[in-house]
Design a protein around this motif. Sequence first.
Motif, PDB file in Angstrom:
ATOM      1  N   MET A   1       0.823  -1.217   0.000  1.00 39.85           N
ATOM      2  CA  MET A   1       0.000   0.000   0.000  1.00 39.85           C
ATOM      3  C   MET A   1       0.852   1.259   0.000  1.00 39.85           C
ATOM      4  N   LEU A   2       2.069   1.168   0.472  1.00 40.99           N
ATOM      5  CA  LEU A   2       2.984   2.301   0.435  1.00 40.99           C
ATOM      6  C   LEU A   2       3.782   2.318  -0.861  1.00 40.99           C
ATOM      7  N   PHE A   3       4.087   1.148  -1.399  1.00 39.32           N
ATOM      8  CA  PHE A   3       4.887   1.069  -2.620  1.00 39.32           C
ATOM      9  C   PHE A   3       4.150   1.642  -3.825  1.00 39.32           C
ATOM     10  N   TYR A   4       2.881   1.271  -4.000  1.00 38.86           N
ATOM     11  CA  TYR A   4       2.143   1.667  -5.207  1.00 38.86           C
ATOM     12  C   TYR A   4       2.046   3.185  -5.386  1.00 38.86           C
ATOM     13  N   PRO A   5       1.575   3.949  -4.385  1.00 42.50           N
ATOM     14  CA  PRO A   5       1.517   5.395  -4.610  1.00 42.50           C
ATOM     15  C   PRO A   5       2.901   6.031  -4.716  1.00 42.50           C
ATOM     16  N   SER A   6       3.885   5.463  -4.030  1.00 40.51           N
ATOM     17  CA  SER A   6       5.244   6.008  -4.134  1.00 40.51           C
ATOM     18  C   SER A   6       5.793   5.795  -5.540  1.00 40.51           C
ATOM     19  N   PHE A   7       5.513   4.649  -6.111  1.00 38.96           N
ATOM     20  CA  PHE A   7       5.953   4.367  -7.477  1.00 38.96           C
ATOM     21  C   PHE A   7       5.253   5.297  -8.472  1.00 38.96           C
ATOM     22  N   LEU A   8       3.953   5.520  -8.268  1.00 38.46           N
ATOM     23  CA  LEU A   8       3.230   6.454  -9.143  1.00 38.46           C
ATOM     24  C   LEU A   8       3.783   7.867  -9.010  1.00 38.46           C
ATOM     25  N   LEU A   9       4.118   8.286  -7.796  1.00 34.97           N
ATOM     26  CA  LEU A   9       4.717   9.609  -7.602  1.00 34.97           C
ATOM     27  C   LEU A   9       6.065   9.716  -8.304  1.00 34.97           C
ATOM     28  N   PHE A  10       6.838   8.647  -8.269  1.00 37.13           N
ATOM     29  CA  PHE A  10       8.134   8.648  -8.947  1.00 37.13           C
ATOM     30  C   PHE A  10       7.949   8.785 -10.456  1.00 37.13           C
ATOM     31  N   LYS A  11       6.971   8.058 -10.996  1.00 35.09           N
ATOM     32  CA  LYS A  11       6.704   8.166 -12.433  1.00 35.09           C
ATOM     33  C   LYS A  11       6.185   9.561 -12.789  1.00 35.09           C
ATOM     34  N   TYR A  12       5.344  10.138 -11.910  1.00 30.79           N
ATOM     35  CA  TYR A  12       4.875  11.504 -12.124  1.00 30.79           C
ATOM     36  C   TYR A  12       6.062  12.464 -12.161  1.00 30.79           C
ATOM     37  N   SER A  13       6.954  12.305 -11.211  1.00 33.83           N
ATOM     38  CA  SER A  13       8.097  13.201 -11.106  1.00 33.83           C
ATOM     39  C   SER A  13       8.952  13.161 -12.363  1.00 33.83           C
ATOM     40  N   ASN A  14       9.233  11.977 -12.851  1.00 32.07           N
ATOM     41  CA  ASN A  14      10.034  11.854 -14.063  1.00 32.07           C
ATOM     42  C   ASN A  14       9.325  12.466 -15.270  1.00 32.07           C
ATOM     43  N   ALA A  15       8.044  12.155 -15.428  1.00 29.01           N
ATOM     44  CA  ALA A  15       7.302  12.665 -16.580  1.00 29.01           C
ATOM     45  C   ALA A  15       7.127  14.184 -16.505  1.00 29.01           C
ATOM     46  N   ALA A  16       6.837  14.710 -15.323  1.00 27.06           N
ATOM     47  CA  ALA A  16       6.658  16.154 -15.169  1.00 27.06           C
ATOM     48  C   ALA A  16       7.965  16.891 -15.409  1.00 27.06           C
ATOM     49  N   ASN A  17       9.044  16.356 -14.909  1.00 27.38           N
ATOM     50  CA  ASN A  17      10.351  16.971 -15.103  1.00 27.38           C
ATOM     51  C   ASN A  17      10.694  17.040 -16.590  1.00 27.38           C
ATOM     52  N   THR A  18      10.503  15.948 -17.307  1.00 27.97           N
ATOM     53  CA  THR A  18      10.775  15.914 -18.746  1.00 27.97           C
ATOM     54  C   THR A  18       9.843  16.851 -19.494  1.00 27.97           C
ATOM     55  N   ALA A  19       8.578  16.862 -19.107  1.00 24.82           N
ATOM     56  CA  ALA A  19       7.598  17.721 -19.791  1.00 24.82           C
ATOM     57  C   ALA A  19       7.959  19.188 -19.644  1.00 24.82           C
ATOM     58  N   VAL A  20       8.372  19.592 -18.460  1.00 24.67           N
ATOM     59  CA  VAL A  20       8.694  21.001 -18.225  1.00 24.67           C
ATOM     60  C   VAL A  20       9.997  21.393 -18.920  1.00 24.67           C
ATOM     61  N   LEU A  21      10.996  20.533 -18.833  1.00 27.04           N
ATOM     62  CA  LEU A  21      12.298  20.882 -19.399  1.00 27.04           C
ATOM     63  C   LEU A  21      12.289  20.916 -20.925  1.00 27.04           C
ATOM     64  N   TYR A  22      11.518  20.010 -21.548  1.00 29.11           N
ATOM     65  CA  TYR A  22      11.540  19.912 -23.005  1.00 29.11           C
ATOM     66  C   TYR A  22      10.230  20.332 -23.658  1.00 29.11           C
ATOM     67  N   ALA A  23       9.319  20.904 -22.889  1.00 32.16           N
ATOM     68  CA  ALA A  23       8.003  21.325 -23.397  1.00 32.16           C
ATOM     69  C   ALA A  23       7.333  20.185 -24.155  1.00 32.16           C
ATOM     70  N   ASP A  24       7.313  19.023 -23.522  1.00 25.36           N
ATOM     71  CA  ASP A  24       6.800  17.804 -24.126  1.00 25.36           C
ATOM     72  C   ASP A  24       5.371  17.554 -23.667  1.00 25.36           C
ATOM     73  N   GLN A  25       4.420  17.698 -24.581  1.00 27.20           N
ATOM     74  CA  GLN A  25       3.003  17.544 -24.252  1.00 27.20           C
ATOM     75  C   GLN A  25       2.672  16.115 -23.844  1.00 27.20           C
ATOM     76  N   GLU A  26       3.284  15.133 -24.486  1.00 31.98           N
ATOM     77  CA  GLU A  26       2.989  13.732 -24.177  1.00 31.98           C
ATOM     78  C   GLU A  26       3.407  13.383 -22.753  1.00 31.98           C
ATOM     79  N   ASN A  27       4.574  13.819 -22.328  1.00 36.60           N
ATOM     80  CA  ASN A  27       5.008  13.562 -20.956  1.00 36.60           C
ATOM     81  C   ASN A  27       4.178  14.349 -19.951  1.00 36.60           C
ATOM     82  N   PHE A  28       3.719  15.526 -20.337  1.00 37.82           N
ATOM     83  CA  PHE A  28       2.850  16.305 -19.455  1.00 37.82           C
ATOM     84  C   PHE A  28       1.537  15.559 -19.224  1.00 37.82           C
ATOM     85  N   THR A  29       1.004  14.963 -20.279  1.00 40.25           N
ATOM     86  CA  THR A  29      -0.219  14.178 -20.159  1.00 40.25           C
ATOM     87  C   THR A  29       0.003  12.957 -19.271  1.00 40.25           C
ATOM     88  N   VAL A  30       1.138  12.269 -19.448  1.00 36.95           N
ATOM     89  CA  VAL A  30       1.466  11.115 -18.617  1.00 36.95           C
ATOM     90  C   VAL A  30       1.592  11.541 -17.154  1.00 36.95           C
TER      91      VAL A  30
END
Length: 159
Positions: free
Chosen positions: A92-121
């Motif tokens: 129960m702790l692993f699943y949301p933490s893993f989702l937060l990690f994936k959010y962090s990676n996708a948001a970071n890439t989306a902001v740095l490269y203005a990537d709409q697909e990663n922003f959606t992810v």
Amino acid sequence: MDNFEDTTPVEEAGQEQESLQVTEEIRSYIYETSKWTRFLSIVGLVFAAFLALMALSANGLMETMTAVAPGSPLVQLGTAFLTVYFLCISLMLFYPSFLLFKYSNAANTAVLYADQENFTVAMKKMKSVFKFWGIVTIVVLAINMISILLAVIAKVGTA
């Protein structure tokens, strides 16, 4: 005659195209949020790993508990219960933490490269985190309400 080569879309009356503009200020907020969510996700993943290790070492923990306090209610539950309990909490702790990690990676890439697909992810992962905790909250509230109701029924039954 009609111009068949005109390829510009014609907007019908009452139909407006909606657009969302992500300004530099919003991008900076998302970038900062991605840093904090990465930190929180790593802490959550580490705690989930520790809980999983505790689940795997439940036998040793139970032997020590039996030697120290043989009449403890925890000893009476048994090793299997303790292992399953710690594994469930870990998952129960692993699943949301893993989702937060994936959010962090996708948001970071989306902001740095203005990537709409990663922003959606990123937004999809953030939605999943809140949906998970919403469902957990509903389940916990339902269990609490049921236990209160059963306590009231038991109290009325003994009176």
